[in-house]
Design a protein around this motif. Sequence first.
Motif, PDB file in Angstrom:
ATOM      1  N   THR A 180     -18.654   7.281  -5.352  1.00 16.07           N
ATOM      2  CA  THR A 180     -18.750   5.862  -5.681  1.00 16.07           C
ATOM      3  C   THR A 180     -17.489   5.119  -5.253  1.00 16.07           C
ATOM      4  OG1 THR A 180     -20.204   6.323  -7.557  1.00 16.07           O
ATOM      5  CG2 THR A 180     -19.052   4.216  -7.562  1.00 16.07           C
ATOM      6  N   GLY A 181     -16.342   5.673  -5.568  1.00 21.72           N
ATOM      7  CA  GLY A 181     -15.091   5.041  -5.153  1.00 21.72           C
ATOM      8  C   GLY A 181     -14.957   4.966  -3.640  1.00 21.72           C
ATOM      9  N   ASN A 182     -15.340   6.049  -2.940  1.00 23.32           N
ATOM     10  CA  ASN A 182     -15.246   6.058  -1.469  1.00 23.32           C
ATOM     11  C   ASN A 182     -16.194   5.049  -0.834  1.00 23.32           C
ATOM     12  OD1 ASN A 182     -13.346   8.076  -1.651  1.00 23.32           O
ATOM     13  ND2 ASN A 182     -14.791   9.744  -1.196  1.00 23.32           N
ATOM     14  N   ASP A 183     -17.412   4.953  -1.382  1.00 20.94           N
ATOM     15  CA  ASP A 183     -18.375   3.989  -0.840  1.00 20.94           C
ATOM     16  C   ASP A 183     -17.853   2.561  -0.957  1.00 20.94           C
ATOM     17  OD1 ASP A 183     -20.148   5.936  -0.096  1.00 20.94           O
ATOM     18  OD2 ASP A 183     -21.555   5.625  -1.767  1.00 20.94           O
ATOM     19  N   THR A 205      -9.222   0.799  -5.591  1.00 22.10           N
ATOM     20  CA  THR A 205     -10.425   1.102  -6.380  1.00 22.10           C
ATOM     21  C   THR A 205     -10.035   1.843  -7.661  1.00 22.10           C
ATOM     22  OG1 THR A 205     -10.862   3.256  -5.339  1.00 22.10           O
ATOM     23  CG2 THR A 205     -11.816   1.295  -4.274  1.00 22.10           C
ATOM     24  N   ASN A 206     -10.837   1.624  -8.689  1.00 25.97           N
ATOM     25  CA  ASN A 206     -10.637   2.307  -9.977  1.00 25.97           C
ATOM     26  C   ASN A 206     -12.025   2.687 -10.493  1.00 25.97           C
ATOM     27  OD1 ASN A 206      -9.638   3.296 -12.363  1.00 25.97           O
ATOM     28  ND2 ASN A 206      -8.958   1.323 -13.198  1.00 25.97           N
ATOM     29  N   ALA A 207     -12.380   3.978 -10.408  1.00 25.43           N
ATOM     30  CA  ALA A 207     -13.740   4.442 -10.708  1.00 25.43           C
ATOM     31  C   ALA A 207     -13.735   5.431 -11.862  1.00 25.43           C
ATOM     32  CB  ALA A 207     -14.355   5.090  -9.471  1.00 25.43           C
ATOM     33  N   GLY A 208     -14.777   5.310 -12.731  1.00 26.76           N
ATOM     34  CA  GLY A 208     -14.884   6.239 -13.842  1.00 26.76           C
ATOM     35  C   GLY A 208     -16.222   6.117 -14.546  1.00 26.76           C
ATOM     36  N   PHE A 209     -16.361   6.831 -15.665  1.00 22.28           N
ATOM     37  CA  PHE A 209     -17.603   6.831 -16.442  1.00 22.28           C
ATOM     38  C   PHE A 209     -17.585   5.679 -17.468  1.00 22.28           C
ATOM     39  CE2 PHE A 209     -17.101  11.323 -15.182  1.00 22.28           C
ATOM     40  CZ  PHE A 209     -18.336  11.536 -14.566  1.00 22.28           C
ATOM     41  N   THR A 210     -18.726   5.010 -17.581  1.00 18.61           N
ATOM     42  CA  THR A 210     -18.836   3.950 -18.582  1.00 18.61           C
ATOM     43  C   THR A 210     -18.870   4.527 -19.997  1.00 18.61           C
ATOM     44  OG1 THR A 210     -21.246   3.974 -18.340  1.00 18.61           O
ATOM     45  CG2 THR A 210     -19.996   2.368 -17.020  1.00 18.61           C
ATOM     46  N   SER A 211     -19.068   5.823 -20.109  1.00 23.28           N
ATOM     47  CA  SER A 211     -19.055   6.496 -21.415  1.00 23.28           C
ATOM     48  C   SER A 211     -17.640   6.759 -21.915  1.00 23.28           C
ATOM     49  CB  SER A 211     -19.824   7.816 -21.331  1.00 23.28           C
ATOM     50  OG  SER A 211     -19.167   8.714 -20.451  1.00 23.28           O
ATOM     51  N   GLY A 212     -16.629   6.570 -21.053  1.00 21.23           N
ATOM     52  CA  GLY A 212     -15.250   6.848 -21.429  1.00 21.23           C
ATOM     53  C   GLY A 212     -14.825   8.264 -21.119  1.00 21.23           C
ATOM     54  N   LYS A 213     -15.704   9.049 -20.574  1.00 14.39           N
ATOM     55  CA  LYS A 213     -15.381  10.431 -20.230  1.00 14.39           C
ATOM     56  C   LYS A 213     -14.313  10.473 -19.137  1.00 14.39           C
ATOM     57  CE  LYS A 213     -17.521  14.450 -17.994  1.00 14.39           C
ATOM     58  NZ  LYS A 213     -18.755  14.985 -17.382  1.00 14.39           N
ATOM     59  N   ASP A 214     -13.394  11.441 -19.244  1.00 19.28           N
ATOM     60  CA  ASP A 214     -12.364  11.605 -18.220  1.00 19.28           C
ATOM     61  C   ASP A 214     -12.988  12.108 -16.907  1.00 19.28           C
ATOM     62  OD1 ASP A 214     -10.392  10.812 -19.941  1.00 19.28           O
ATOM     63  OD2 ASP A 214      -9.753  12.849 -20.470  1.00 19.28           O
ATOM     64  N   LYS A 260       0.829  -1.212   0.000  1.00 17.94           N
ATOM     65  CA  LYS A 260       0.000   0.000   0.000  1.00 17.94           C
ATOM     66  C   LYS A 260       0.862   1.260   0.000  1.00 17.94           C
ATOM     67  CE  LYS A 260      -2.217   3.289   2.691  1.00 17.94           C
ATOM     68  NZ  LYS A 260      -1.777   4.121   3.829  1.00 17.94           N
ATOM     69  N   GLY A 261       1.973   1.238   0.738  1.00 22.35           N
ATOM     70  CA  GLY A 261       2.847   2.405   0.795  1.00 22.35           C
ATOM     71  C   GLY A 261       3.602   2.641  -0.498  1.00 22.35           C
ATOM     72  N   GLN A 262       3.862   1.585  -1.237  1.00 22.13           N
ATOM     73  CA  GLN A 262       4.617   1.726  -2.489  1.00 22.13           C
ATOM     74  C   GLN A 262       3.723   2.102  -3.675  1.00 22.13           C
ATOM     75  OE1 GLN A 262       6.606  -2.064  -2.801  1.00 22.13           O
ATOM     76  NE2 GLN A 262       8.288  -1.459  -1.419  1.00 22.13           N
ATOM     77  N   ALA A 263       2.429   1.910  -3.540  1.00 22.41           N
ATOM     78  CA  ALA A 263       1.508   2.272  -4.630  1.00 22.41           C
ATOM     79  C   ALA A 263       1.442   3.786  -4.760  1.00 22.41           C
ATOM     80  CB  ALA A 263       0.124   1.696  -4.351  1.00 22.41           C
ATOM     81  N   ASN A 264       1.216   4.261  -6.005  1.00 25.42           N
ATOM     82  CA  ASN A 264       1.126   5.702  -6.244  1.00 25.42           C
ATOM     83  C   ASN A 264      -0.047   5.992  -7.186  1.00 25.42           C
ATOM     84  OD1 ASN A 264       2.092   5.110  -8.896  1.00 25.42           O
ATOM     85  ND2 ASN A 264       4.216   5.262  -8.139  1.00 25.42           N
ATOM     86  N   LYS A 265      -0.108   7.203  -7.696  1.00 22.11           N
ATOM     87  CA  LYS A 265      -1.232   7.597  -8.552  1.00 22.11           C
ATOM     88  C   LYS A 265      -1.274   6.809  -9.861  1.00 22.11           C
ATOM     89  CE  LYS A 265      -1.607  12.323  -6.777  1.00 22.11           C
ATOM     90  NZ  LYS A 265      -1.572  13.765  -7.137  1.00 22.11           N
ATOM     91  N   PHE A 321      -8.602   9.317 -17.994  1.00 21.88           N
ATOM     92  CA  PHE A 321      -8.372   9.549 -16.563  1.00 21.88           C
ATOM     93  C   PHE A 321      -9.533   8.975 -15.733  1.00 21.88           C
ATOM     94  CE2 PHE A 321      -5.937  12.830 -18.690  1.00 21.88           C
ATOM     95  CZ  PHE A 321      -4.731  12.777 -18.025  1.00 21.88           C
ATOM     96  N   CYS A 322      -9.146   8.195 -14.721  1.00 26.80           N
ATOM     97  CA  CYS A 322     -10.116   7.675 -13.748  1.00 26.80           C
ATOM     98  C   CYS A 322      -9.610   7.985 -12.340  1.00 26.80           C
ATOM     99  CB  CYS A 322     -10.310   6.179 -13.937  1.00 26.80           C
ATOM    100  SG  CYS A 322     -11.330   5.758 -15.363  1.00 26.80           S
ATOM    101  N   ARG A 323     -10.446   7.809 -11.394  1.00 25.66           N
ATOM    102  CA  ARG A 323     -10.069   8.101 -10.007  1.00 25.66           C
ATOM    103  C   ARG A 323      -9.694   6.786  -9.299  1.00 25.66           C
ATOM    104  NH1 ARG A 323     -12.569   8.388  -4.327  1.00 25.66           N
ATOM    105  NH2 ARG A 323     -11.100   9.787  -3.314  1.00 25.66           N
ATOM    106  N   THR A 324      -8.508   6.712  -8.708  1.00 24.41           N
ATOM    107  CA  THR A 324      -8.028   5.495  -8.058  1.00 24.41           C
ATOM    108  C   THR A 324      -7.717   5.763  -6.584  1.00 24.41           C
ATOM    109  OG1 THR A 324      -5.716   5.934  -8.611  1.00 24.41           O
ATOM    110  CG2 THR A 324      -7.015   4.660 -10.208  1.00 24.41           C
ATOM    111  N   THR A 325      -7.823   4.713  -5.753  1.00 22.08           N
ATOM    112  CA  THR A 325      -7.453   4.793  -4.332  1.00 22.08           C
ATOM    113  C   THR A 325      -6.720   3.516  -3.943  1.00 22.08           C
ATOM    114  OG1 THR A 325      -9.467   3.748  -3.484  1.00 22.08           O
ATOM    115  CG2 THR A 325      -9.539   6.141  -3.829  1.00 22.08           C
ATOM    116  N   SER A 326      -5.994   3.566  -2.819  1.00 22.56           N
ATOM    117  CA  SER A 326      -5.326   2.383  -2.273  1.00 22.56           C
ATOM    118  C   SER A 326      -5.325   2.459  -0.755  1.00 22.56           C
ATOM    119  CB  SER A 326      -3.890   2.273  -2.805  1.00 22.56           C
ATOM    120  OG  SER A 326      -3.139   3.404  -2.407  1.00 22.56           O
TER     121      SER A 326
END
Length: 290
Positions: free
Chosen positions: A264-267, A244-253, A204-209, A229-234
Amino acid sequence: MSYGQGGPQSQWDPWKPQSQQPWNSGGGGQSPDWAALAEASESRNKRRRLLLVGGGAVATVAIGAAVAVAVVSANGDNQGNNPASLPSADIPSGSPSGPSFAPTSAPPPLDPKDFVASAKKDKAPLGPDTLFPGTQLTMGETVYKKGPTADTKSCATAAGGTLPKVLKANDCTRLIRVTYSKDGIAVTVGVAVFDTEAQAVKAKGQANKRSFVKSLSGGGVKGFCEAGFCRTTSNSYGRYAYFTNAGFTSGKDVTPEDTAVFKTGNDLAQFTFNQIRRRGEAQASAAANE
């Protein structure tokens, strides 16, 4: 010769033991003085009445005194039953108020995290359906639909960016993924499994953006986060690191203004943490009841 010569003749008084009744020993034939005798008799009767009255008064006083003593005695008994009149007693200050027992202490409760901190103790069944059961997920008032799941022991193949290298370096043994979606937004959660908590914390500590799990589509969920671009967390808990890896199914950044994607990612990150912790709680409870 007549008796009584040589001194005055004694007056007869029947109440005096030594008195004698006057009588004439001679034959002169003199009759007794009846008036004097009657007066003496009346005097005796009056004296007797006075004695009786005096005796009654003495008896009354004696009886009254006895009653008074009895009343005082009775009052003394009543006072003896009154707690206020009880004699005080000095109680030693060191006297115990009750039986003493040796101090005891209950064993400390088992820590749920201990049961998910290493593979040696974490023996409960593990898989996509145990971590993410059911067909949907409710967080507050939001309902997310559950999509496809995946489970692989080749952790690097299900990761992208810089994450494959991190997982390999820390000996990841398994990577479980699941996707949830709602209103054109989808998120893939990846749970990397390690043998020890230290390995998970290090990963977890070695993971980055630029570290992310590959998005998982299918089962009615369109491809997302395959480019752009999608929103990621660790994060990590116990021997598990989760991403987590969250984004739009339309492909929008995804931009910082897209709060629905962040939510959604936080939940899903919160739900994953809760599920891993529940896993530890269940095993701790089972161990406590053995």
